[in-house]
Design a protein around this motif. Sequence first.
Motif, mmCIF file in Angstrom:
data_model
loop_
_atom_site.group_PDB
_atom_site.id
_atom_site.type_symbol
_atom_site.label_atom_id
_atom_site.label_comp_id
_atom_site.label_asym_id
_atom_site.label_seq_id
_atom_site.Cartn_x
_atom_site.Cartn_y
_atom_site.Cartn_z
ATOM 1 N N ARG A 51 -2.144 -7.185 1.304
ATOM 2 C CA ARG A 51 -1.522 -6.530 0.151
ATOM 3 C C ARG A 51 -1.203 -5.084 0.524
ATOM 4 N NH1 ARG A 51 -5.045 -7.624 -5.148
ATOM 5 N NH2 ARG A 51 -6.779 -7.149 -3.774
ATOM 6 N N ASP A 52 -0.016 -4.650 0.196
ATOM 7 C CA ASP A 52 0.383 -3.282 0.539
ATOM 8 C C ASP A 52 -0.404 -2.245 -0.248
ATOM 9 O OD1 ASP A 52 2.233 -4.158 2.374
ATOM 10 O OD2 ASP A 52 3.867 -4.185 0.937
ATOM 11 N N ARG A 53 -0.562 -2.467 -1.535
ATOM 12 C CA ARG A 53 -1.299 -1.547 -2.395
ATOM 13 C C ARG A 53 -2.431 -2.320 -3.052
ATOM 14 N NH1 ARG A 53 1.842 1.633 -6.478
ATOM 15 N NH2 ARG A 53 0.197 3.107 -6.072
ATOM 16 N N ASN A 54 -3.392 -1.606 -3.545
ATOM 17 C CA ASN A 54 -4.517 -2.238 -4.255
ATOM 18 C C ASN A 54 -5.127 -3.383 -3.445
ATOM 19 O OD1 ASN A 54 -4.234 -0.475 -6.430
ATOM 20 N ND2 ASN A 54 -2.724 -1.791 -7.386
ATOM 21 N N GLN A 55 -5.519 -3.057 -2.228
ATOM 22 C CA GLN A 55 -6.095 -4.056 -1.329
ATOM 23 C C GLN A 55 -7.492 -4.493 -1.743
ATOM 24 O OE1 GLN A 55 -5.947 -2.210 2.510
ATOM 25 N NE2 GLN A 55 -3.799 -2.724 2.810
ATOM 26 N N TRP A 56 -8.191 -3.692 -2.532
ATOM 27 C CA TRP A 56 -9.568 -3.973 -2.909
ATOM 28 C C TRP A 56 -9.628 -4.589 -4.303
ATOM 29 C CZ3 TRP A 56 -13.624 -3.484 0.360
ATOM 30 C CH2 TRP A 56 -13.393 -2.785 1.534
#
Length: 88
Positions: free
Chosen positions: A43-48
């Motif tokens: 995922r590019d953003r919000n990986q966590w």
Amino acid sequence: MDRAKQRRAKVDPDSGVEDVTVLVMEWLGEQGIHALLRVDPERDRNQWTFSVAHGPLTDPVRIDGSSVNDCVGRALTHLKEQGISVPL
């Protein structure tokens, strides 16, 4: 009383929650709350993702964030709103 339940993390205010995340997860488990911390590097953003459910929670909580600190920190705020104050 079990010594594990008497632990209290010593928090460095400059480091965020990363240093105490494992203790937070253990405490949630002791309360009967199912907890999951996951990283999805594709995922590019919000990986966590931090997700909790069951136990004394009225509603499950899922928080996505760009870092462990962002994700777990916001999840702790949501838990507090549901009456679950994690001792730090």
